[in-house]
Design a protein around this motif. Structure first.
Motif, PDB file in Angstrom:
ATOM      1  N   VAL A  60      71.313  86.754  24.891  1.00 57.26           N
ATOM      2  CA  VAL A  60      70.295  87.789  25.010  1.00 57.26           C
ATOM      3  C   VAL A  60      70.765  89.068  24.331  1.00 57.26           C
ATOM      4  N   SER A  61      71.567  88.931  23.292  1.00 60.35           N
ATOM      5  CA  SER A  61      72.213  90.077  22.665  1.00 60.35           C
ATOM      6  C   SER A  61      71.309  90.877  21.742  1.00 60.35           C
ATOM      7  N   SER A  62      70.172  90.300  21.328  1.00 63.86           N
ATOM      8  CA  SER A  62      69.247  90.982  20.404  1.00 63.86           C
ATOM      9  C   SER A  62      69.881  91.267  19.050  1.00 63.86           C
ATOM     10  N   TYR A  63      70.755  90.376  18.569  1.00 61.68           N
ATOM     11  CA  TYR A  63      71.370  90.521  17.251  1.00 61.68           C
ATOM     12  C   TYR A  63      70.459  90.031  16.128  1.00 61.68           C
ATOM     13  N   GLY A  64      69.287  89.556  16.492  1.00 60.53           N
ATOM     14  CA  GLY A  64      68.359  89.172  15.447  1.00 60.53           C
ATOM     15  C   GLY A  64      67.932  87.730  15.558  1.00 60.53           C
ATOM     16  N   ALA A  65      66.820  87.442  14.914  1.00 59.43           N
ATOM     17  CA  ALA A  65      66.191  86.124  15.030  1.00 59.43           C
ATOM     18  C   ALA A  65      66.991  85.022  14.358  1.00 59.43           C
ATOM     19  N   TRP A  66      67.945  85.380  13.492  1.00 59.16           N
ATOM     20  CA  TRP A  66      68.711  84.382  12.746  1.00 59.16           C
ATOM     21  C   TRP A  66      70.123  84.185  13.299  1.00 59.16           C
ATOM     22  N   TYR A  67      70.509  84.981  14.278  1.00 54.77           N
ATOM     23  CA  TYR A  67      71.893  84.970  14.748  1.00 54.77           C
ATOM     24  C   TYR A  67      72.250  83.687  15.463  1.00 54.77           C
ATOM     25  N   LEU A  68      73.471  83.204  15.222  1.00 54.76           N
ATOM     26  CA  LEU A  68      73.971  81.983  15.858  1.00 54.76           C
ATOM     27  C   LEU A  68      75.295  82.286  16.564  1.00 54.76           C
ATOM     28  N   PRO A  69      75.256  82.623  17.820  1.00 57.93           N
ATOM     29  CA  PRO A  69      76.504  82.844  18.553  1.00 57.93           C
ATOM     30  C   PRO A  69      77.255  81.536  18.733  1.00 57.93           C
ATOM     31  N   ARG A  70      78.572  81.585  18.581  1.00 55.49           N
ATOM     32  CA  ARG A  70      79.361  80.353  18.693  1.00 55.49           C
ATOM     33  C   ARG A  70      80.449  80.433  19.757  1.00 55.49           C
ATOM     34  N   ARG A  71      80.732  81.634  20.228  1.00 57.63           N
ATOM     35  CA  ARG A  71      81.755  81.791  21.268  1.00 57.63           C
ATOM     36  C   ARG A  71      81.100  81.719  22.644  1.00 57.63           C
ATOM     37  N   ILE A  72      81.775  81.073  23.561  1.00 62.97           N
ATOM     38  CA  ILE A  72      81.262  80.948  24.921  1.00 62.97           C
ATOM     39  C   ILE A  72      80.961  82.320  25.512  1.00 62.97           C
ATOM     40  N   SER A  73      81.795  83.297  25.195  1.00 70.23           N
ATOM     41  CA  SER A  73      81.651  84.637  25.768  1.00 70.23           C
ATOM     42  C   SER A  73      80.376  85.341  25.312  1.00 70.23           C
ATOM     43  N   GLU A  74      79.741  84.842  24.269  1.00 70.26           N
ATOM     44  CA  GLU A  74      78.523  85.475  23.774  1.00 70.26           C
ATOM     45  C   GLU A  74      77.288  85.082  24.562  1.00 70.26           C
ATOM     46  N   TYR A  75      77.420  84.082  25.411  1.00 72.94           N
ATOM     47  CA  TYR A  75      76.270  83.599  26.176  1.00 72.94           C
ATOM     48  C   TYR A  75      76.287  84.196  27.575  1.00 72.94           C
ATOM     49  N   THR A  76      75.126  84.692  27.978  1.00 77.66           N
ATOM     50  CA  THR A  76      75.022  85.378  29.263  1.00 77.66           C
ATOM     51  C   THR A  76      74.571  84.450  30.387  1.00 77.66           C
ATOM     52  N   TYR A  77      73.667  83.554  30.075  1.00 82.17           N
ATOM     53  CA  TYR A  77      73.094  82.692  31.102  1.00 82.17           C
ATOM     54  C   TYR A  77      73.422  81.227  30.786  1.00 82.17           C
ATOM     55  N   TRP A  78      73.706  80.482  31.852  1.00 78.14           N
ATOM     56  CA  TRP A  78      74.063  79.066  31.726  1.00 78.14           C
ATOM     57  C   TRP A  78      73.266  78.239  32.726  1.00 78.14           C
ATOM     58  N   GLY A  79      72.937  77.025  32.306  1.00 77.33           N
ATOM     59  CA  GLY A  79      72.338  76.089  33.229  1.00 77.33           C
ATOM     60  C   GLY A  79      73.410  75.343  34.007  1.00 77.33           C
ATOM     61  N   GLN A  80      72.976  74.460  34.893  1.00 78.63           N
ATOM     62  CA  GLN A  80      73.902  73.698  35.732  1.00 78.63           C
ATOM     63  C   GLN A  80      74.434  72.465  35.016  1.00 78.63           C
ATOM     64  N   GLY A  81      73.744  72.016  33.990  1.00 79.38           N
ATOM     65  CA  GLY A  81      74.212  70.876  33.218  1.00 79.38           C
ATOM     66  C   GLY A  81      73.537  69.577  33.602  1.00 79.38           C
ATOM     67  N   THR A  82      73.581  68.637  32.667  1.00 79.71           N
ATOM     68  CA  THR A  82      73.067  67.294  32.903  1.00 79.71           C
ATOM     69  C   THR A  82      74.110  66.297  32.395  1.00 79.71           C
ATOM     70  N   GLN A  83      74.362  65.257  33.180  1.00 76.61           N
ATOM     71  CA  GLN A  83      75.415  64.297  32.868  1.00 76.61           C
ATOM     72  C   GLN A  83      74.935  63.276  31.846  1.00 76.61           C
ATOM     73  N   VAL A  84      75.753  63.070  30.824  1.00 73.59           N
ATOM     74  CA  VAL A  84      75.514  62.023  29.837  1.00 73.59           C
ATOM     75  C   VAL A  84      76.712  61.078  29.868  1.00 73.59           C
ATOM     76  N   THR A  85      76.444  59.815  30.075  1.00 68.67           N
ATOM     77  CA  THR A  85      77.498  58.817  30.098  1.00 68.67           C
ATOM     78  C   THR A  85      77.185  57.741  29.074  1.00 68.67           C
ATOM     79  N   VAL A  86      78.099  57.549  28.138  1.00 66.75           N
ATOM     80  CA  VAL A  86      77.926  56.532  27.106  1.00 66.75           C
ATOM     81  C   VAL A  86      78.939  55.428  27.371  1.00 66.75           C
ATOM     82  N   SER A  87      78.432  54.295  27.780  1.00 62.32           N
ATOM     83  CA  SER A  87      79.324  53.209  28.190  1.00 62.32           C
ATOM     84  C   SER A  87      78.619  51.876  28.054  1.00 62.32           C
ATOM     85  N   SER A  88      79.383  50.857  27.703  1.00 59.81           N
ATOM     86  CA  SER A  88      78.835  49.510  27.629  1.00 59.81           C
ATOM     87  C   SER A  88      79.021  48.783  28.960  1.00 59.81           C
TER      88      SER A  88
END
Length: 128
Positions: A100-128
C-alpha cells in the motif's frame, strides 16, 4: 484495514495444476501491488510472483517462470495464481500480501518488508 483471504489450495499430483485466489476486502482502494509468497517447512518464506497495481507489470521467481501465471481483476479485488506443471518442491503454504506504498501503478515490490498486509495462507501439496 485491509483483509486478504487465499483459497484454492489442495493436494495435486506432480504435473498437475491449481489456481489460487487472493481476495481483498476492507480498504481495497489502498491496494497497490500484490505478491504471492511460499512458505515450505523448515525453509524461509520465498517470493513466488508479484503483479503491479495496473496488472501489466509482473515478476516471477526463476523456478516459477513458464509454469506460473499471476493475474488480477481489480473490479473483483482479486488476484490469481495459476500454477501448472507442479512439482513436489512446490509444496508449501502460499500466502498473498498487499503493498500500500503508493509508489505507482507499475511498481513491483520484492522484499517481504515492503508488504503491509498478509493473508493466512492456503496449503498446496504436490505428491503422488
Amino acid at each position: 484495514q485491509l483483509q486478504l483471504a487465499e483459497s484454492g489450495g489442495g493436494v495435486v499430483q506432480p504435473g498437475g495444476s491449481l489456481r489460487l485466489s487472493c481476495a481483498a476486502s476492507g480498504f481495497t482502494a489502498d491496494v497497490d501491488a500484490i505478491g504471492w509468497y511460499r512458505q515450505a517447512p523448515g525453509k524461509d518464506r520465498e517470493i513466488v510472483a508479484v503483479i503491479s497495481q495496473n496488472g501489466i507489470n509482473t515478476y516471477y521467481a526463476d523456478s516459477m517462470k513458464g509454469r506460473f501465471t499471476i493475474s488480477r481483476d481489480n473490479a473483483k479485488n482479486t488476484v490469481y495464481l495459476q500454477m501448472n506443471s507442479l512439482k513436489p518442491e512446490d509444496t508449501g503454504v502460499y500466502l498473498c500480501a498487499a503493498d500500500v506504498s503508493s509508489y505507482g501503478a507499475w511498481y513491483l515490490p520484492r522484499r517481504i518488508s515492503e508488504y503491509t498486509y498478509w493473508g493466512q495462507g492456503t496449503q498446496v501439496t504436490v505428491s503422488s
